[in-house]
Design an enzyme around this catalytic site. Structure first.
Site, PDB file in Angstrom:
ATOM      1  CD  GLU A   1      75.889 -12.918 -31.649  1.00 16.70           C
ATOM      2  OE1 GLU A   1      76.413 -13.620 -30.763  1.00 16.70           O
ATOM      3  OE2 GLU A   1      74.767 -13.152 -32.128  1.00 16.70           O
TER       4      GLU A   1
ATOM      5  CD  GLU B   1      84.053 -29.432 -46.049  1.00 14.37           C
ATOM      6  OE1 GLU B   1      84.260 -30.621 -45.763  1.00 14.37           O
ATOM      7  OE2 GLU B   1      83.076 -28.778 -45.628  1.00 14.37           O
TER       8      GLU B   1
END
Length: 302
Positions: free
Chosen positions: A85, A116
């Site tokens: 953004e 992960e």
């Protein structure tokens, strides 16, 4: 032996949500809303920690470096979201703020089994993306995600500044980064579902890091997105509104100046205020390394 998960607040059972499966719809969302009220207070207590991270990020960017968020699962997705953004909001290059998620871009939409759990993958991703001038911010609700710890280990060996965002007290991540941020929001309504309060807290902090950094770097003037990229109808309209608000010209004039400035509100505004063409306005910006706020501060002193 007690599992390590039992010692993490993010993995504990929330007494308020026992028998949750029998709650009415309204009771579920009332409890979620009640628990969400915890988050802003936790973030407020972490403001001194957040401030240090922002000041370091600003210094890194001023010196030609880039910012990198690294995380897995929800934490990784939030980092990618915040990074993505920045270009449309602040008009910065697409590679200035970067979000890297364990398992790669495919992991944005799909769970990648074991992604992960690999410290080695974190080390490799740092090697692929991070240079000596950059800053690395690791995001892990538990504060002990192997991928993120691998990232920080590699970043520290590289010698770049490091920060960590976790949601537990005395997190392992906090012990290994230069600048820790801890957001202990407590047990989730659904045990271990850290996309809830923990994710909300992380999102709030990421908003602060990127937004405050961009403000300090001159990408905002007053409270306006002066560097907004006019890439769609809504943003073109916003660009015109910004030009009008600062200069007082009509919408038709704002449109004319915007077109001459190729949609750059900063250039259009300086064209009006300086009675100059687009090239001259761009020169003023370049003298201040594109920092519109500094240009305006100089003009206000004259």
């Amino acid at each position: 032996m007690t599992d390590v998960n039992d010692r993490l607040n993010t993995e504990m059972s929330n007494k308020k949500s026992e028998r949750l499966h029998n709650f009415s719809t309204l009771e579920i969302i009332e409890l979620m809303n009640e628990e969400d009220h915890v988050v802003p207070a936790v973030v407020k207590r972490a403001l001194p920690q957040i401030e240090k991270v922002i000041d370091q990020a600003v210094e890194v960017v001023k010196n030609g470096g880039k910012l990198f968020y690294f995380g897995a699962g929800t934490s990784g997705r939030l980092g990618v979201l915040d990074a993505s953004e920045c270009p449309p909001t602040f008009g910065v290059p697409e590679d200035l703020v970067n979000g890297i998620i364990a398992g790669g871009d495919h992991a944005l939409r799909y769970a990648i089994e074991g992604a992960e759990d690999s410290e080695e993958a974190g080390v490799a991703d740092v090697g692929k993306h991070v240079s000596l001038n950059d800053m690395v911010i690791g995001i892990a609700s538990s504060g002990r995600t192997p991928y993120v710890l691998g990232v920080i280990d590699a970043a520290k060996k590289l010698g770049v500044p490091t920060a960590g965002i976790s949601c537990n007290h005395n997190a392992e991540l906090s012990k290994v980064v230069d600048l820790p941020i801890e957001l202990p929001v407590g047990a989730e309504v659904i045990t271990g579902s850290t996309r809830l309060k923990a994710g909300t807290a992380q999102k709030m902090v990421l908003n602060m890091i990127s937004s405050a950094s961009m403000i300090k770097l001159g990408k905002v003037y007053n409270n306006l997105m002066i560097n907004v990229q006019a890439s769609n109808k809504k943003l073109r309209k916003r660009t015109l509104s910004i030009i009008q608000e600062i200069t007082g010209v009509s919408e038709a004039e704002a449109l004319r100046y915007s077109e001459q400035a190729q949609g750059d509100a900063r250039v259009a505004i300086l064209m009006v205020l300086l009675n100059a063409d687009a090239e001259k306005a761009k020169e003023f910006l370049e003298e201040k390394s594109g920092n519109f706020a500094e240009v305006m501060n100089d003009l206000e002193k004259k």
